[in-house]
Every structure is written in structure tokens, then in C-alpha cells.
Design a protein around this motif. Structure first.
Motif, PDB file in Angstrom:
ATOM      1  N   PHE A  33      -4.571   2.857 -14.515  1.00 44.90           N
ATOM      2  CA  PHE A  33      -4.831   1.609 -13.803  1.00 44.90           C
ATOM      3  C   PHE A  33      -4.256   1.704 -12.397  1.00 44.90           C
ATOM      4  CE2 PHE A  33      -3.900  -2.789 -12.584  1.00 44.90           C
ATOM      5  CZ  PHE A  33      -5.171  -3.335 -12.741  1.00 44.90           C
ATOM      6  N   VAL A  34      -5.109   1.545 -11.384  1.00 42.48           N
ATOM      7  CA  VAL A  34      -4.659   1.695  -9.997  1.00 42.48           C
ATOM      8  C   VAL A  34      -4.786   0.372  -9.234  1.00 42.48           C
ATOM      9  CG1 VAL A  34      -5.154   4.161  -9.882  1.00 42.48           C
ATOM     10  CG2 VAL A  34      -6.947   2.541  -9.274  1.00 42.48           C
ATOM     11  N   VAL A  35      -3.979   0.233  -8.195  1.00 42.38           N
ATOM     12  CA  VAL A  35      -4.040  -0.955  -7.329  1.00 42.38           C
ATOM     13  C   VAL A  35      -4.026  -0.501  -5.869  1.00 42.38           C
ATOM     14  CG1 VAL A  35      -2.842  -2.500  -8.960  1.00 42.38           C
ATOM     15  CG2 VAL A  35      -1.503  -1.231  -7.241  1.00 42.38           C
ATOM     16  N   GLY A  36      -4.336  -1.449  -4.981  1.00 41.92           N
ATOM     17  CA  GLY A  36      -4.279  -1.187  -3.550  1.00 41.92           C
ATOM     18  C   GLY A  36      -5.650  -0.907  -2.968  1.00 41.92           C
ATOM     19  N   TYR A  37      -5.758  -1.017  -1.640  1.00 41.19           N
ATOM     20  CA  TYR A  37      -7.004  -0.756  -0.937  1.00 41.19           C
ATOM     21  C   TYR A  37      -8.161  -1.557  -1.562  1.00 41.19           C
ATOM     22  CZ  TYR A  37      -9.966   1.641   2.311  1.00 41.19           C
ATOM     23  OH  TYR A  37     -10.825   1.904   3.342  1.00 41.19           O
ATOM     24  N   GLY A  38      -7.895  -2.836  -1.822  1.00 38.30           N
ATOM     25  CA  GLY A  38      -8.914  -3.717  -2.385  1.00 38.30           C
ATOM     26  C   GLY A  38      -8.752  -3.975  -3.876  1.00 38.30           C
ATOM     27  N   LEU A  39      -8.101  -3.053  -4.583  1.00 36.94           N
ATOM     28  CA  LEU A  39      -7.952  -3.204  -6.039  1.00 36.94           C
ATOM     29  C   LEU A  39      -6.717  -4.031  -6.352  1.00 36.94           C
ATOM     30  CD1 LEU A  39      -8.794   0.410  -6.152  1.00 36.94           C
ATOM     31  CD2 LEU A  39      -9.774  -0.966  -7.981  1.00 36.94           C
ATOM     32  N   ASP A  40      -6.865  -4.958  -7.307  1.00 39.51           N
ATOM     33  CA  ASP A  40      -5.769  -5.888  -7.586  1.00 39.51           C
ATOM     34  C   ASP A  40      -5.171  -5.695  -8.970  1.00 39.51           C
ATOM     35  OD1 ASP A  40      -8.075  -6.925  -9.029  1.00 39.51           O
ATOM     36  OD2 ASP A  40      -6.875  -8.732  -9.346  1.00 39.51           O
ATOM     37  N   TYR A  41      -3.988  -6.259  -9.133  1.00 41.40           N
ATOM     38  CA  TYR A  41      -3.489  -6.575 -10.466  1.00 41.40           C
ATOM     39  C   TYR A  41      -3.202  -8.071 -10.461  1.00 41.40           C
ATOM     40  CZ  TYR A  41      -0.503  -7.254 -14.457  1.00 41.40           C
ATOM     41  OH  TYR A  41       0.024  -7.750 -15.612  1.00 41.40           O
ATOM     42  N   ASP A  42      -3.933  -8.821 -11.273  1.00 41.04           N
ATOM     43  CA  ASP A  42      -3.794 -10.270 -11.337  1.00 41.04           C
ATOM     44  C   ASP A  42      -3.864 -10.905  -9.936  1.00 41.04           C
ATOM     45  OD1 ASP A  42      -3.611 -12.613 -12.693  1.00 41.04           O
ATOM     46  OD2 ASP A  42      -1.444 -12.525 -13.031  1.00 41.04           O
ATOM     47  N   GLY A  43      -4.775 -10.400  -9.131  1.00 43.95           N
ATOM     48  CA  GLY A  43      -5.019 -10.996  -7.814  1.00 43.95           C
ATOM     49  C   GLY A  43      -4.185 -10.429  -6.679  1.00 43.95           C
ATOM     50  N   GLU A  44      -3.151  -9.669  -6.988  1.00 45.49           N
ATOM     51  CA  GLU A  44      -2.277  -9.158  -5.922  1.00 45.49           C
ATOM     52  C   GLU A  44      -2.501  -7.657  -5.655  1.00 45.49           C
ATOM     53  OE1 GLU A  44       1.686 -10.365  -6.982  1.00 45.49           O
ATOM     54  OE2 GLU A  44       1.284 -12.427  -6.371  1.00 45.49           O
ATOM     55  N   TYR A  45      -1.860  -7.176  -4.607  1.00 48.99           N
ATOM     56  CA  TYR A  45      -1.836  -5.761  -4.177  1.00 48.99           C
ATOM     57  C   TYR A  45      -3.092  -5.307  -3.442  1.00 48.99           C
ATOM     58  CZ  TYR A  45       1.991  -5.637  -7.576  1.00 48.99           C
ATOM     59  OH  TYR A  45       3.132  -5.900  -8.282  1.00 48.99           O
TER      60      TYR A  45
END
Ligand code: 5GP
Ligand code: MG
Length: 191
Positions: free
Chosen positions: A161-173
């Protein structure tokens, strides 16, 4: 001008960075050049899948050196967790008008494939583009529930599971300028 120093409060949540800013910039420049060659002389509409595709779209379209139009489709498939729940919810009832246009559908990441599959089905049923191509920044190779691959893809990644550059976790990051993996302690157990 050099880029801003990372904000420690944002980066502190990452276990590690998977794709850094330079790699993103380089790869998106290559993808833009390829798309510029492939669509030269054609009426192009870029259709971004919101919210995740927004950051990628903003950088990619500036590397496409052609006249183009922008549209968007807003969907949800995660609903706050770290695993796709298998249903794709459309937030609007009408699909963009693509008649007489070559459409390039942009998303942040291809995982189970259900989101892109559902969107392509609706676009094929409800619109009449001259052609329909897909482009994702990231592609998880081992996780498809639907046999689908994007016509253009930036990076192949593993099943994490990745976040950042548009990708979120529960709306953030979403505003992190890199793609990274969260430390487990920042992932809340699902209720
Ligand atoms: P699929 O329908 O292919 O399983 O998933 C596509 C959508 O799920 C993506 O557009 C994205 O919103 C979300 N998604 C899939 N994998 C990840 C991930 O690793 N991190 C985040 N933040 N979202 C993901
Ligand atoms: Mg998405």
C-alpha cells in the motif's frame, strides 16, 4: 532552484520512499514525450480519475506538447482503508462527452483493475470516442482481479500500500511529492 527540504512531519510517517522526486520527473517526461509522439495531429482529451490522478495529471499534461482538452471522472474504490473493497462508486451521473476525440484515461495506480475496468465499460457504453487508451503512474503487477493492463505505465511496483503524489490514506498524504510506504503505526486497524 532546488526543491524545498522535506517537511519532517510528513516524511516521518513513511517507512521508506519508493519513487523519489527525480525519478518521477524523469519518467513523466518520458511518458509525456511518448504520448506527444503517439497523439500528434489528433484531437486528444485527457480524462483524469479523481482524486488520485490529479497530481499525476498536473505534471504529465505539461509534458504533452500538443493541444488537448481535460475532463475528469470522480470515483471511490477504497473508502478509507488500505484494500480495495471491490465496488466502484461513481460520484457523477454523466460521463464526459468524448465524441470525435481520442481519449486518454489517467489514473494514479492500477491494482485489482476493477476501477479502470468499470470506467472503461461506462465510457464504451455511454460515449463515442474515436479511441480509448489508458495511462497509469503505478502498476501493481500481482494483484489483478480483472485482466487489464494500461497502455502507458510509469512504474511497476509490488503488492504494498503506497501513498503520496496523489495517493491517499484516508484522505491524507496526497500532497507528498514522493511515492512511499507508510509505517505500520500510521495505519489504523479497520473497525
Ligand atoms: P483497483 O480498482 O485497480 O483495485 O484500484 C484502483 C484504485 O484503488 C486506485 O485508483 C487508487 O485510488 C486505489 N489504490 C490501489 N492501490 C493503492 C495503493 O497502494 N495506495 C493507495 N493510496 N490507493 C490505492
Ligand atoms: Mg484512484
Amino acid at each position: 532552484m532546488s526543491s524545498l527540504p522535506p517537511d519532517p512531519s510528513l516524511y516521518d510517517h513513511l517507512d521508506h520512499v519508493l519513487v523519489d522526486e527525480d525519478s518521477l520527473r524523469r519518467r513523466i517526461r518520458e511518458m509525456g514525450a511518448q504520448i506527444t509522439r503517439d497523439f500528434a495531429g489528433l484531437p486528444l482529451t485527457v480524462v483524469t480519475i479523481l482524486q488520485g490522478g490529479a497530481v499525476f495529471m498536473a505534471d504529465l499534461i505539461r509534458e504533452i506538447r500538443l493541444p488537448l482538452k481535460l475532463e475528469s471522472i470522480s470515483v471511490a474504490s477504497y473508502h478509507g482503508g488500505v484494500e480495495s473493497c471491490g465496488t466502484v462508486t461513481f460520484h457523477q451521473s454523466r460521463m464526459p462527452d468524448l465524441a470525435g476525440r481520442h481519449a486518454l484515461i489517467l489514473d494514479d495506480i492500477l491494482d485489482s483493475g476493477r476501477t479502470l475496468d468499470a470506467i472503461l465499460r461506462r465510457l464504451r457504453e455511454e460515449t463515442e470516442p474515436l479511441s480509448l487508451k489508458t495511462c497509469v503512474l503505478l502498476s501493481k503487477q500481482l494483484t489483478r482481479a480483472v485482466p487489464i493492463e494500461a497502455d502507458y505505465r510509469g512504474f511497476d511496483i509490488g503488492d504494498e500500500f503506497v501513498v503520496g503524489y496523489g495517493l491517499d490514506y484516508d484522505g491524507e498524504y496526497r500532497n507528498l511529492p514522493v511515492v512511499g510506504v507508510l509505517k505500520p503505526e500510521w495505519i489504523r486497524p479497520s473497525p
